[in-house]
Each structure stands twice: as structure tokens, then as C-alpha cells.
Write an enzyme that holds these catalytic residues in place. Structure first.
Site, PDB file in Angstrom:
ATOM      1  N   ASP A 302      -2.366   1.404  -0.152  1.00 35.58           N
ATOM      2  CA  ASP A 302      -2.289   0.143  -0.881  1.00 35.58           C
ATOM      3  C   ASP A 302      -3.692  -0.388  -1.164  1.00 35.58           C
ATOM      4  O   ASP A 302      -4.624  -0.175  -0.390  1.00 35.58           O
ATOM      5  CB  ASP A 302      -1.484  -0.861  -0.038  1.00 35.58           C
ATOM      6  CG  ASP A 302      -0.950  -2.020  -0.854  1.00 35.58           C
ATOM      7  OD1 ASP A 302      -0.658  -1.817  -2.051  1.00 35.58           O
ATOM      8  OD2 ASP A 302      -0.801  -3.113  -0.299  1.00 35.58           O
ATOM      9  N   GLU A 350      -2.927   3.518  -4.854  1.00 33.99           N
ATOM     10  CA  GLU A 350      -2.307   2.357  -5.513  1.00 33.99           C
ATOM     11  C   GLU A 350      -3.413   1.699  -6.329  1.00 33.99           C
ATOM     12  O   GLU A 350      -4.245   0.973  -5.809  1.00 33.99           O
ATOM     13  CB  GLU A 350      -1.721   1.407  -4.466  1.00 33.99           C
ATOM     14  CG  GLU A 350      -0.930   0.250  -5.072  1.00 33.99           C
ATOM     15  CD  GLU A 350      -1.815  -0.925  -5.460  1.00 33.99           C
ATOM     16  OE1 GLU A 350      -2.082  -1.084  -6.677  1.00 33.99           O
ATOM     17  OE2 GLU A 350      -2.238  -1.669  -4.576  1.00 33.99           O
ATOM     18  N   ASP A 404       7.808  -4.481  -4.644  1.00 34.88           N
ATOM     19  CA  ASP A 404       7.282  -5.803  -5.012  1.00 34.88           C
ATOM     20  C   ASP A 404       7.792  -6.300  -6.354  1.00 34.88           C
ATOM     21  O   ASP A 404       7.462  -7.419  -6.763  1.00 34.88           O
ATOM     22  CB  ASP A 404       5.747  -5.762  -5.061  1.00 34.88           C
ATOM     23  CG  ASP A 404       5.108  -5.904  -3.694  1.00 34.88           C
ATOM     24  OD1 ASP A 404       5.769  -6.416  -2.768  1.00 34.88           O
ATOM     25  OD2 ASP A 404       3.935  -5.506  -3.544  1.00 34.88           O
TER      26      ASP A 404
END
Length: 509
Positions: A302, A350, A404
């Protein structure tokens, strides 16, 4: 896509589902029979990848991205039936646990059930055979670099009513050796219980992982870039993080103001003191990444862009406006990982949002797959980088949406008429089942791997949304309803769509 992420070769498809959402499991998903059955269903329909969220313990809101540990597994997932079948607890032990099967994950019941199961595990430990006790001690020594302080941290948290570590008595907050030695003596059984739970979680997860490998299903994990301020990692390695001597934040993480937020985003986690990481040859990072790579086949990192440069905000600020960009030693860190992994860097970057050429160069230097989200593709700009026609090469993982995002049906319901027209123009047809139609677009793209959240295969609306960023209530709690067999139809449909676009999973029926 690198061979480490795609061991089987070819264009593949995968499904995003966190284990907490598995149906008809007590409390909070499982690593037991239902998880094994899920793997078998994926394999039977030639779905080659299972992507999940971090397996770490959660914070008080249920988020696995703000964990008290960068190394531990979530005790809520421990399967009592497996423990009973192997004789680690009494045969009727699971029936004596607090009832906890609910339609949505219950953030109060799940930890109570996990604690009751841990107590049974400790109670029966003296009766275990010498071979098992030796196996545990071997594992305990091998994991000591994180396990000792994780156990201390979790026990201290309970003793102090979940208060953050910097509010504990100074001798414990500052880790005075005499205070820790006394604590270890006084809390020997509680620390043993914590270690036993983590050992059993590791055993159960590795059984599941081997089951997936036998069936040709790759497991893709997820790792937050930062760790929580109130975590065993910051408490036990304070000099690696930007915190003051009293534990308060010196510098904190976030992202700068942009079109979506005039004040930016403030995340409240300490940034890294990169000098100390360099001096240790990134030892903590290597241990953290290698621990995760013991558990999964590939790992999404991430906020990858912070490996090139990160937004650093003064620790006392209440918005991210006063931050500044500072360089990160990402190239040196990834070079170190590549050497230790035998030339592999099994990460997915990401790289969403506004990404600079320097971040792209770092990603491409190590041949890391980037991410594409189809819900972001329809702003009317023909050069939108998320439109499949604009993908450069195949080294991408394309998603209809992520944890998300809204579900595709929820997303479609929120679009304006003009936006819907743009979607239908790209698709070349009227939208009737947005999740499936975006999935077809993803599967037909050049991306090596196409991943769909299970909610989109099931045509669910935003009642099944997993997380809404910027909110703290009602997230991480969605769970599947109905029997596992009800997933046969959607997975069969995915298999057919994948075959029609030239994708073949590695699964084995």
C-alpha cells in the site's frame, strides 16, 4: 508481471475476499474448513488468485490497516474446530465458546470469543505431548525477534485498559530492562498464551496456504506502508520512527491537499527515520516483508509512492497542509530485498492517484506490477490512464474496484446521466449488471491479472461495501450470507468470462 507474482504464467483472474467475510463461521471468518472450501471452489473454476486484506490484528474499528503489530496474525481467525480435532482443546471446547455467528462482524463479540478460545488453549497446553511442546518452542525461538515484544505489548494493553503505550508507567513505556524482566516473570502465563495463539494461527494459516498451493491458487496478501503509532513495532523500535522521547509524534504521515481535500489527509502514523533503517541495512523492513512472504505468494504494498518520497507533517498539526515532501531510500531497500529473495521482488505496487515519473521509474526498475481501477476510468478524458485502451504493456493488476471503493452496483447507482453515458460508450452496450460488465472489460484488457471483489460477482449494492475511507463506523464488517455452494454459479460465470478472453487460471478442480 514478475514470475514471483505470477508463478504459473499466462493471463489470469482472481477474486478479492477477506477471510473475515466467509459465511457461517463463528464470530469473524475462519482459517478452517470454510476457508479450505473457498480455495477448492476457486480452483474448481480455474480462478488462479485469491487476494485478501492484511491478516494482522485490527484496531478498535476493525481495520487491519492500523494494526497493533506488523508481524502478528489476527486471533479472531483462529478456528476452534481445528484445534479440537487436533486435540489442542477439548472436543466440546468450541461449543463452550460465546455465541458469535452474526450477519455482520461483531466488533465486541469477536474479541471475546477469541479470548475465550485462547484461554482454552492455555488450559490444555500442559497435557500436550513433548513433541508438540518442542515444535512450539522451536517456532517461538525462530519468531522471537517480533513475538516477545508483541506478547508483551498485547498483555500490557489489556492490563492498562487498552490505553496507548506512551501513557503507561514510564518504566514500561520506556522499556527499562528491569521493568520488562519483572513484567515477564509476573505475566509468564499470559505471555505464553499470546505466543500459543500466534503459533496456532501460523500453523492453521500455513495449512491453508499449502492447500491453496496444491490446488494451484496463488494467495496475494496486502501490507500497509506505515504502522500504527500505538503498536508493538513503534514501542519496541522507537528510534526507527519519528516519535519524541515521551512517545508523542515528531512527524506524522499523510498526503498533501488536492482536488478532493483542501487540507489533505492526515493519517496520524509516525513516518520512518530512514537514517536508522539505512544504518541497520533495513533489518526491520526485511524482517517485516519476509514475514509476510512466508505467508503469501505475492504482496500488494500500500502507498508504494512513499518508497520514493513521503509527505511529512509536523506531529502536532491537525491538518496535512503544513507538510513537505522528503526523499525515501526505496531503491536501496528494494535492492536489499531482491538480493535476499534470490533476485525476486514479489510485490505489487499500489500506485494509485497522482504519481510522479520518479515513482513510476522506481516501480519499473524492479518490474513491479502497478494497479488499475476501472471505476476511476470514466471522467470523459480519452487519455485517462485507467481506461484499458491506455494501458502500456501488460504488467498490471486491474480491478473493477477495491475494498476502499463502492461496489460496482453502488458506484453505478451514484453516477450522473453523463457519467453513465461515458461508461456505456466505452462498454459499447447498455449497462444492466455493472459489476459483470466492468469485469468483462477487465478480463479483456492487456493486464496480466484481473481481480474482482466477490461483492461484484454477487451483484451486491453498497450495503456490502467493505470500507469507506475517511469514516470510522460500519466498516470491515460485511460478511457473506448463504451457503458456500451458492457461490458456484457466480464463479462458474467468472470462469466462462475468463475463458472467452483468453485467461486461464492455474486452479485444479
Amino acid at each position: 508481471m514478475s514470475s514471483a507474482i505470477q508463478p504459473s504464467g499466462g493471463r489470469r483472474c482472481g477474486v478479492l475476499l477477506h477471510p473475515t467475510a466467509l459465511p457461517h463461521t463463528p464470530g469473524c471468518g475462519t482459517l478452517g474448513a470454510k476457508a479450505h472450501r473457498w480455495v477448492e471452489l476457486l480452483a474448481a473454476h480455474r480462478v488462479g488468485a485469491w487476494q485478501l486484506l492484511p491478516l494482522a490484528p485490527t484496531d478498535g474499528t476493525g481495520s487491519p490497516y492500523s494494526s497493533p503489530s506488523g508481524f502478528a496474525l489476527n486471533p479472531w481467525l483462529l478456528d476452534g474446530e481445528l484445534l479440537a480435532s487436533e486435540g489442542f482443546i477439548a472436543a466440546d471446547g468450541p461449543t463452550r465458546l460465546p455465541a458469535a455467528e452474526t450477519e455482520r462482524l461483531d466488533l465486541e463479540r469477536a474479541p471475546r470469543r477469541a479470548e475465550a478460545l485462547a484461554e482454552q488453549l492455555l488450559e490444555h497446553w500442559p497435557t500436550q505431548a513433548a513433541e508438540r511442546q518442542a515444535e512450539f518452542e522451536h517456532w517461538r525461538r525462530a519468531q522471537a525477534h517480533w513475538l516477545i515484544d508483541h506478547g508483551r505489548f498485547m498483555v500490557l494493553r489489556r492490563l492498562h485498559g487498552q490505553a496507548p503505550w506512551w501513557t503507561w508507567p514510564a518504566s514500561l513505556a520506556r522499556r527499562r530492562p528491569w521493568a520488562l524482566a519483572r513484567f515477564d516473570r509476573q505475566q509468564r502465563q499470559a505471555l505464553l498464551q499470546e505466543a500459543l495463539v500466534q503459533w496456532q494461527l501460523d500453523r492453521q494459516w500455513q495449512q491453508l496456504h499449502r492447500h491453496a498451493q496444491r490446488h494451484g491458487v496463488e494467495i496475494i496478501g496486502d501490507l500497509p506502508f506505515y504502522v500504527a503509532h500505538d503498536s508493538a513495532d513503534v514501542w519496541s523500535h522507537r528510534r526507527l520512527f519519528s516519535v519524541r522521547s515521551d512517545g508523542q509524534l515528531r512527524e506524522q504521515s499523510g498526503v498533501p491537499p488536492d482536488y478532493f481535500s483542501a487540507t489533505g489527509q492526515l493519517w496520524g502514523t509516525p513516518v520512518y527515520r530512514w537514517l536508522w533503517h539505512r544504518l541497520s541495512r533495513f533489518q526491520w523492513w526485511m524482517r517485516r516483508l519476509e514475514r509476510q512472504l512466508e505467508l503469501v505468494d505475492g504482496l500488494r504494498l500500500d502507498h508504494f509512492r512513499a518508497l520514493e518520497a513521503y509527505w511529512s507533517v509536523p506531529g502536532t498539526d491537525s491538518t496535512a497542509e503544513g507538510g513537505q515532501w522528503k526523499p525515501s531510500p526505496g531503491q536501496a531497500l528494494l535492492e536489499r530485498l531482491r538480493r535476499r529473495q534470490g533476485g525476486r521482488v514479489p510485490l505489487i505496487a499500489e500506485d494509485l492517484g497522482v504519481i510522479t515519473p520518479a515513482v513510476e521509474a522506481l516501480r519499473d526498475r524492479f518490474a513491479l506490477p502497478g494497479m488499475k481501477i476501472l471505476q476511476f476510468a470514466f471522467d470523459g478524458n480519452p487519455d485517462n490512464p485507467y481506461l484499458p485502451a491506455n494501458y502500456q504493456g501488460s504488467n498490471w493488476v486491474v480491478y473493477t474496484g477495491t475494498h476502499d471503493n463502492a461496489t460496482c452496483l453502488g458506484w453505478w447507482q451514484q453516477l450522473t446521466d453523463n457519467q453513465r453515458h461515458q461508461v456505456q460508450t466505452v462498454l459499447g452496450e447498455e449497462v444492466q449488471a455493472p459489476g459483470w460488465q466492468l469485469l468483462q472489460l477487465a478480463l479483456a484488457s492487456a493486464a496480466d491479472l484481473a481481480v474482482v471483489p466477490l461483492q461484484d460477482l454477487l451483484l451486491l449494492d453498497d450495503g456490502a461495501r467493505f470500507n469507506t475511507p475517511g469514516t470510522t463506523a460500519g466498516n470491515w464488517q460485511w460478511r457473506l450470507e448463504g451457503p458456500m455452494e451458492a457461490l458456484e454459479g457466480p464463479l462458474q460465470g467468472l470462469e466462462g468470462f475468463a475463458a472467452s478472453t483468453g485467461r486461464s487460471g492455474a486452479g485444479k478442480g
